[in-house]
Design an enzyme around this catalytic site. Structure first.
Site, short mmCIF file in Angstrom:
data_model
loop_
_atom_site.label_atom_id
_atom_site.label_comp_id
_atom_site.label_asym_id
_atom_site.label_seq_id
_atom_site.Cartn_x
_atom_site.Cartn_y
_atom_site.Cartn_z
N SER A 149 16.30 21.05 -15.74
CA SER A 149 15.01 21.74 -16.38
C SER A 149 15.57 22.88 -16.94
O SER A 149 16.72 23.53 -16.68
CB SER A 149 14.44 21.97 -15.01
OG SER A 149 13.64 23.34 -14.97
N HIS B 136 1.00 -1.35 -0.01
CA HIS B 136 -0.04 -0.07 0.00
C HIS B 136 0.94 1.30 0.04
O HIS B 136 0.52 2.12 0.44
CB HIS B 136 -1.05 0.03 1.11
CG HIS B 136 -1.75 -1.38 1.34
ND1 HIS B 136 -2.93 -1.48 0.97
CD2 HIS B 136 -1.44 -2.33 2.19
CE1 HIS B 136 -3.19 -2.70 1.25
NE2 HIS B 136 -2.42 -3.26 2.00
N GLU C 76 10.42 8.00 -16.91
CA GLU C 76 9.18 8.79 -17.39
C GLU C 76 8.79 8.43 -18.23
O GLU C 76 7.49 8.24 -18.83
CB GLU C 76 9.37 10.33 -17.09
CG GLU C 76 9.46 10.73 -15.61
CD GLU C 76 9.77 12.13 -15.43
OE1 GLU C 76 8.73 13.00 -14.66
OE2 GLU C 76 10.58 12.60 -15.85
N LYS D 240 17.24 21.22 -10.62
CA LYS D 240 16.40 20.06 -10.88
C LYS D 240 17.26 18.82 -11.72
O LYS D 240 18.02 19.43 -12.37
CB LYS D 240 15.29 20.19 -11.75
CG LYS D 240 14.10 20.90 -10.71
CD LYS D 240 12.75 20.61 -11.39
CE LYS D 240 12.55 19.39 -11.15
NZ LYS D 240 10.97 19.26 -11.63
#
Ligand code: ARG
Length: 462
Positions: A279, A158, A292, A285
């Site tokens: 980025s 979970h 992804e 970043k």
């Protein structure tokens, strides 16, 4: 469009140019050209072998086709839209090269059995390439597992901390998924590897062809027993797309974990510069683009599976032009799966660094050893359900006191239950918690070491 199309004199006028473009598949089925040539060469040999054409004619067709192949490889033969599809394109070029005998190639054959043959030959090759990429992916997983048998990582259910694990055990779960993928593709292969060649348009042919002969030349295991089924079956494509989708399920699950692990919230891995991007606006970043993209590309492959199922649903026998729509989805799925496997393998191999310090701390900062306290009592005669309730209370009071289980004093333990002794601290240390799960297939180090040996054995099987 000035030139009449190949099909027949019954047509009075040429196709409307927009319809010709709409109808044409050459822009994508050119991917099949080498398989088309190989299939045609086998067909030509069979025609000569059975005496349907002369040996000299068979020879001329074979070498002419070989020349088409070379011209294509050298970039001299680039069929355009007027060819309609790859089958017409090759036949037309062949006839330019060898003269009128080229027109004999299509004896006792239709584009329907031809395209089915080409697609199967293509998929056969691609399946083996994907299986090899799965092997590379599995090998990297085992390599990393081998170095991390005793590296601990929180295990989740979970997405809540559940029980600590050996990092190797976690990675080997993906090894097992890839193993099933590898085996599944072998099974799919067996149904791809059936020859429809000689089924003709739908009903077979009046010529005394030898279907076993072409099947043997092309390394097919069997021939389709029913000509209608042979030209219109795309089960093998659905099965392939299904196997491809399951591979993508596995890759996207791993991707999601890597994305989580790389986040500031988890901090289990650092992405190396070779596999991450920055980025354009936020200088701090480092983005996990590879996982992804893999996660994102998964949708395309699922989409192609769905499209193929819908194409086939309710399609009357036998060939219908709808079937031309099978190719782009197959090609894109093949390319996507290959690219994703390759990228994930590189990411694992050189794009990830596990943060050992952080992992070591992570497994000590929660109640993931609570089950072990219950097991401790159960092993000393307290019925498990009762032990479970006792530990529930312990966790509750510890949380209230801002303590972890390891911080409780021995007297506190003994107030909870007299069965607790000094060895409770060892029993609930993360290392012991993991080591103790020595049941078959569990995360205990002994099990994991054996799993690595088994994995290496499986990798040795080709
Ligand atoms: N380009 C066609 C396809 O991909 C080849 C088969 C055409 N057959 C036909 N009967 N029109 O399906």
């Amino acid at each position: 469009m000035t030139e009449k199309q190949t099909w027949s004199q019954r047509f009075e006028s040429a196709l409307h140019p927009a319809i010709a473009r709409f109808n044409a598949s050459i822009s994508f089925d050119i991917e099949l050209i080498e398989y088309d040539i190989t299939g045609s060469q086998a067909h030509a040999k069979m025609l000569a072998h059975t005496g349907i054409i002369s040996h000299a004619e068979g020879e001329a067709l074979f070498t002419g086709l070989e020349q088409v192949r070379q011209e294509y490889r050298q970039g001299q033969f680039q069929p355009g839209i007027d060819a309609e599809d790859v089958h017409f394109a090759v036949e037309k070029r062949l006839t330019e090269i060898v003269g009128d005998v080229g027109k004999k190639l299509h004896t006792a054959r239709s584009r329907n059995d031809q395209v089915g043959t080409d697609t199967r030959l293509y998929l056969r090759d691609q399946i083996q390439q994907i299986r090899q990429l799965l092997r590379d992916f599995q090998t990297v997983l085992v390599d990393i597992a081998e170095k991390n048998v005793e590296t601990l990582i929180p295990g989740y259910t979970h997405l809540q901390r559940a029980q600590p694990l050996s990092l190797a055990h976690h990675l080997l779960a993906y090894f097992q998924m890839a193993q099933r993928d590898w085996e599944r593709l072998e099974d799919v292969y067996s149904r791809v590897n059936i020859s429809p060649l000689g089924c003709g348009a739908l009903a077979g042919t009046t010529f005394p062809i030898d279907r076993q002969y072409t099947a043997k030349l092309l390394d097919f295991d069997h021939v389709y027993a029913n000509s209608l089924d042979g030209v219109s079956d795309r089960d093998f494509a659905i099965e392939f797309l299904c196997a491809a989708s399951i591979i993508m399920v596995h890759l996207s699950r791993l991707s999601e974990e890597v994305i989580l692990w790389a986040s500031e919230e988890f901090r289990f891995v650092t992405l190396k510069d070779s596999c991450a991007t920055g980025s354009s606006i936020m200088p701090q970043k480092k983005n996990p683009d590879v996982p992804e993209l893999v996660r994102g590309k998964t949708g395309r492959v699922f989409g192609h599976l769905q499209a193929m199922l819908v194409i086939m649903k309710g399609l009357p026998l036998a060939y219908n032009k709808d079937l031309q729509e099978d190719k782009e989805g197959i090609f894109d799925s093949v390319n996507t799966v290959k690219a994703c496997l390759e990228a994930m393998t590189i990411l694992l191999q050189e794009g990830l660094e596990f943060r050992y310090q952080r992992l070591a701390t992570a497994v000590t900062e929660d109640f993931a050893n609570a089950t072990d306290v219950a097991d401790y009592l159960a092993a000393r005669g307290v019925p498990f359900r009762e032990a479970y309730n006792i530990v529930g209370k312990v966790v509750k009071t510890s949380i209230a006191a801002g303590k972890l289980l390891k911080d409780l004093q021995l007297e506190e333990w003994q107030q909870i239950h007299p069965a607790f002794a000094a060895d409770i601290y060892e029993a609930i240390s993360p290392r012991q918690v993991v080591a103790a799960r020595n049941s078959y297939g569990g995360t205990g180090f002994v099990q994991v070491r054996q799993a690595i040996i088994n994995a290496r054995t499986q990798l040795g099987v080709s």
